[in-house]
Design a protein around this motif. Structure first.
Motif, PDB file in Angstrom:
ATOM      1  N   TYR A  77     -76.478 -10.486   3.888  1.00  0.00           N
ATOM      2  CA  TYR A  77     -75.789  -9.591   4.817  1.00  0.00           C
ATOM      3  C   TYR A  77     -75.391 -10.317   6.092  1.00  0.00           C
ATOM      4  O   TYR A  77     -76.122 -11.189   6.581  1.00  0.00           O
ATOM      5  CB  TYR A  77     -76.713  -8.443   5.245  1.00  0.00           C
ATOM      6  CG  TYR A  77     -77.028  -7.440   4.178  1.00  0.00           C
ATOM      7  CD1 TYR A  77     -76.182  -6.355   3.946  1.00  0.00           C
ATOM      8  CD2 TYR A  77     -78.185  -7.549   3.416  1.00  0.00           C
ATOM      9  CE1 TYR A  77     -76.483  -5.415   2.985  1.00  0.00           C
ATOM     10  CE2 TYR A  77     -78.497  -6.608   2.440  1.00  0.00           C
ATOM     11  CZ  TYR A  77     -77.636  -5.544   2.231  1.00  0.00           C
ATOM     12  OH  TYR A  77     -77.935  -4.613   1.266  1.00  0.00           O
ATOM     13  N   LEU A  78     -74.260  -9.888   6.650  1.00  0.00           N
ATOM     14  CA  LEU A  78     -73.845 -10.274   7.994  1.00  0.00           C
ATOM     15  C   LEU A  78     -73.783  -8.997   8.816  1.00  0.00           C
ATOM     16  O   LEU A  78     -73.136  -8.022   8.413  1.00  0.00           O
ATOM     17  CB  LEU A  78     -72.470 -10.938   7.979  1.00  0.00           C
ATOM     18  CG  LEU A  78     -71.885 -11.237   9.363  1.00  0.00           C
ATOM     19  CD1 LEU A  78     -72.724 -12.290  10.093  1.00  0.00           C
ATOM     20  CD2 LEU A  78     -70.440 -11.682   9.248  1.00  0.00           C
ATOM     21  N   LEU A  79     -74.463  -8.990   9.953  1.00  0.00           N
ATOM     22  CA  LEU A  79     -74.485  -7.823  10.830  1.00  0.00           C
ATOM     23  C   LEU A  79     -74.025  -8.243  12.228  1.00  0.00           C
ATOM     24  O   LEU A  79     -74.061  -9.423  12.583  1.00  0.00           O
ATOM     25  CB  LEU A  79     -75.894  -7.228  10.914  1.00  0.00           C
ATOM     26  CG  LEU A  79     -76.444  -6.675   9.606  1.00  0.00           C
ATOM     27  CD1 LEU A  79     -77.251  -7.728   8.861  1.00  0.00           C
ATOM     28  CD2 LEU A  79     -77.313  -5.471   9.873  1.00  0.00           C
ATOM     29  N   TYR A  80     -73.639  -7.246  13.016  1.00  0.00           N
ATOM     30  CA  TYR A  80     -73.158  -7.500  14.378  1.00  0.00           C
ATOM     31  C   TYR A  80     -73.686  -6.431  15.325  1.00  0.00           C
ATOM     32  O   TYR A  80     -73.802  -5.266  14.953  1.00  0.00           O
ATOM     33  CB  TYR A  80     -71.624  -7.497  14.404  1.00  0.00           C
ATOM     34  CG  TYR A  80     -71.042  -7.746  15.762  1.00  0.00           C
ATOM     35  CD1 TYR A  80     -71.153  -8.988  16.369  1.00  0.00           C
ATOM     36  CD2 TYR A  80     -70.371  -6.733  16.448  1.00  0.00           C
ATOM     37  CE1 TYR A  80     -70.615  -9.213  17.629  1.00  0.00           C
ATOM     38  CE2 TYR A  80     -69.824  -6.948  17.707  1.00  0.00           C
ATOM     39  CZ  TYR A  80     -69.959  -8.200  18.286  1.00  0.00           C
ATOM     40  OH  TYR A  80     -69.437  -8.426  19.535  1.00  0.00           O
ATOM     41  N   ASN A  81     -73.992  -6.855  16.542  1.00  0.00           N
ATOM     42  CA  ASN A  81     -74.428  -5.939  17.589  1.00  0.00           C
ATOM     43  C   ASN A  81     -73.403  -6.022  18.719  1.00  0.00           C
ATOM     44  O   ASN A  81     -73.333  -7.023  19.440  1.00  0.00           O
ATOM     45  CB  ASN A  81     -75.817  -6.321  18.091  1.00  0.00           C
ATOM     46  CG  ASN A  81     -76.372  -5.332  19.084  1.00  0.00           C
ATOM     47  OD1 ASN A  81     -75.664  -4.828  19.944  1.00  0.00           O
ATOM     48  ND2 ASN A  81     -77.656  -5.052  18.973  1.00  0.00           N
ATOM     49  N   ALA A  82     -72.580  -4.992  18.869  1.00  0.00           N
ATOM     50  CA  ALA A  82     -71.494  -4.990  19.853  1.00  0.00           C
ATOM     51  C   ALA A  82     -71.998  -5.045  21.289  1.00  0.00           C
ATOM     52  O   ALA A  82     -71.342  -5.621  22.161  1.00  0.00           O
ATOM     53  CB  ALA A  82     -70.614  -3.761  19.645  1.00  0.00           C
ATOM     54  N   ASN A  87     -74.420 -11.940  16.303  1.00  0.00           N
ATOM     55  CA  ASN A  87     -74.302 -11.743  14.863  1.00  0.00           C
ATOM     56  C   ASN A  87     -75.651 -12.080  14.252  1.00  0.00           C
ATOM     57  O   ASN A  87     -76.379 -12.943  14.765  1.00  0.00           O
ATOM     58  CB  ASN A  87     -73.241 -12.673  14.270  1.00  0.00           C
ATOM     59  CG  ASN A  87     -71.851 -12.289  14.716  1.00  0.00           C
ATOM     60  OD1 ASN A  87     -71.243 -11.404  14.142  1.00  0.00           O
ATOM     61  ND2 ASN A  87     -71.355 -12.945  15.759  1.00  0.00           N
ATOM     62  N   CYS A  88     -75.978 -11.430  13.149  1.00  0.00           N
ATOM     63  CA  CYS A  88     -77.271 -11.621  12.492  1.00  0.00           C
ATOM     64  C   CYS A  88     -77.040 -11.764  10.990  1.00  0.00           C
ATOM     65  O   CYS A  88     -76.231 -11.045  10.408  1.00  0.00           O
ATOM     66  CB  CYS A  88     -78.165 -10.409  12.770  1.00  0.00           C
ATOM     67  SG  CYS A  88     -79.777 -10.456  11.943  1.00  0.00           S
ATOM     68  N   ALA A  89     -77.750 -12.696  10.368  1.00  0.00           N
ATOM     69  CA  ALA A  89     -77.701 -12.866   8.919  1.00  0.00           C
ATOM     70  C   ALA A  89     -79.098 -12.661   8.356  1.00  0.00           C
ATOM     71  O   ALA A  89     -80.090 -13.120   8.930  1.00  0.00           O
ATOM     72  CB  ALA A  89     -77.185 -14.243   8.542  1.00  0.00           C
ATOM     73  N   VAL A  90     -79.153 -11.954   7.237  1.00  0.00           N
ATOM     74  CA  VAL A  90     -80.414 -11.713   6.544  1.00  0.00           C
ATOM     75  C   VAL A  90     -80.110 -11.621   5.051  1.00  0.00           C
ATOM     76  O   VAL A  90     -79.059 -11.116   4.663  1.00  0.00           O
ATOM     77  CB  VAL A  90     -81.123 -10.434   7.068  1.00  0.00           C
ATOM     78  CG1 VAL A  90     -80.276  -9.203   6.858  1.00  0.00           C
ATOM     79  CG2 VAL A  90     -82.483 -10.252   6.454  1.00  0.00           C
ATOM     80  N   THR A  91     -81.001 -12.152   4.231  1.00  0.00           N
ATOM     81  CA  THR A  91     -80.886 -12.020   2.779  1.00  0.00           C
ATOM     82  C   THR A  91     -82.074 -11.213   2.301  1.00  0.00           C
ATOM     83  O   THR A  91     -83.222 -11.624   2.474  1.00  0.00           O
ATOM     84  CB  THR A  91     -80.833 -13.394   2.087  1.00  0.00           C
ATOM     85  OG1 THR A  91     -79.710 -14.116   2.591  1.00  0.00           O
ATOM     86  CG2 THR A  91     -80.704 -13.247   0.581  1.00  0.00           C
ATOM     87  N   VAL A  92     -81.794 -10.048   1.733  1.00  0.00           N
ATOM     88  CA  VAL A  92     -82.831  -9.108   1.312  1.00  0.00           C
ATOM     89  C   VAL A  92     -83.059  -9.230  -0.192  1.00  0.00           C
ATOM     90  O   VAL A  92     -82.106  -9.177  -0.978  1.00  0.00           O
ATOM     91  CB  VAL A  92     -82.435  -7.658   1.670  1.00  0.00           C
ATOM     92  CG1 VAL A  92     -83.483  -6.669   1.183  1.00  0.00           C
ATOM     93  CG2 VAL A  92     -82.205  -7.516   3.166  1.00  0.00           C
ATOM     94  N   VAL A  93     -84.318  -9.400  -0.601  1.00  0.00           N
ATOM     95  CA  VAL A  93     -84.678  -9.464  -2.021  1.00  0.00           C
ATOM     96  C   VAL A  93     -84.708  -8.039  -2.562  1.00  0.00           C
ATOM     97  O   VAL A  93     -85.416  -7.186  -2.033  1.00  0.00           O
ATOM     98  CB  VAL A  93     -86.051 -10.144  -2.216  1.00  0.00           C
ATOM     99  CG1 VAL A  93     -86.442 -10.162  -3.689  1.00  0.00           C
ATOM    100  CG2 VAL A  93     -86.044 -11.549  -1.646  1.00  0.00           C
ATOM    101  N   VAL A  94     -83.928  -7.787  -3.606  1.00  0.00           N
ATOM    102  CA  VAL A  94     -83.898  -6.456  -4.200  1.00  0.00           C
ATOM    103  C   VAL A  94     -84.321  -6.484  -5.666  1.00  0.00           C
ATOM    104  O   VAL A  94     -84.451  -5.445  -6.290  1.00  0.00           O
ATOM    105  CB  VAL A  94     -82.508  -5.791  -4.062  1.00  0.00           C
ATOM    106  CG1 VAL A  94     -82.188  -5.535  -2.604  1.00  0.00           C
ATOM    107  CG2 VAL A  94     -81.414  -6.610  -4.717  1.00  0.00           C
TER     108      VAL A  94
END
Length: 163
Positions: A77-82, A87-94
């Protein structure tokens, strides 16, 4: 009249492994990625809680294959906080949560990669960069298995999400 073949002889495990390897190799050669959506993915992945309050998902990519759940092994995932400009990156194990090699990374345009990798059961990251006026790129990796063979799948996004 021919004798019926016992059911255990109908599917040879070696043939099944070979077919899976051929499929994976073919997809890799053609630049294709297997992407799935599953109920398990929706129930277990919460990248916003990993990155923190105020972040929202800008992009995601399923990586690896988790056959039992018919979905990806992990989601990058790529996320953003306005409000902060981070910007934040995280890889989630599903998929299989027994402790797999998983990684998350992010970089700004012309910047160096910031990565977190390890044998995690839930997620890699979060990794953050401030990218005011620059584009970002995110990265995720995971291992997945077919029978007794381990594979690695890695995704690197194009440069984008400029701000």
């Amino acid at each position: 009249m021919t004798e019926p073949v016992p059911s255990e002889e109908l599917v040879n495990p070696n043939i099944m492994r070979s077919l899976i390897r051929v499929l994976v190799t073919l997809c890799a050669a053609l630049g294709l990625s297997l992407t799935f959506t599953s109920a398990a993915q929706a129930a277990t992945s919460n990248p916003v809680s990993v990155c923190g309050s105020g972040y929202y998902v800008q992009s995601s990519k399923g990586i690896g294959v988790y056959f039992e759940g018919s979905g990806p092994q992990a989601v990058a995932y790529l996320l953003y906080n306005a409000s902060t400009g981070y910007n934040c990156a995280v890889t989630v194990v599903v998929g299989d949560r027994s402790g797999v090699n998983v990684g998350a990374g992010i970089r700004t345009q012309d910047g160096s990669w910031v990565k977190d990798t390890g044998n995690y059961t839930s997620y890699a990251g979060p990794v953050r960069v401030k990218a005011s006026g620059k584009c970002v790129q995110y990265w995720g990796t995971t291992n997945w298995w077919t029978v007794n063979t381990r594979y690695t799948d890695t995704y690197t996004s194009p440069l984008g999400w400029c701000g």
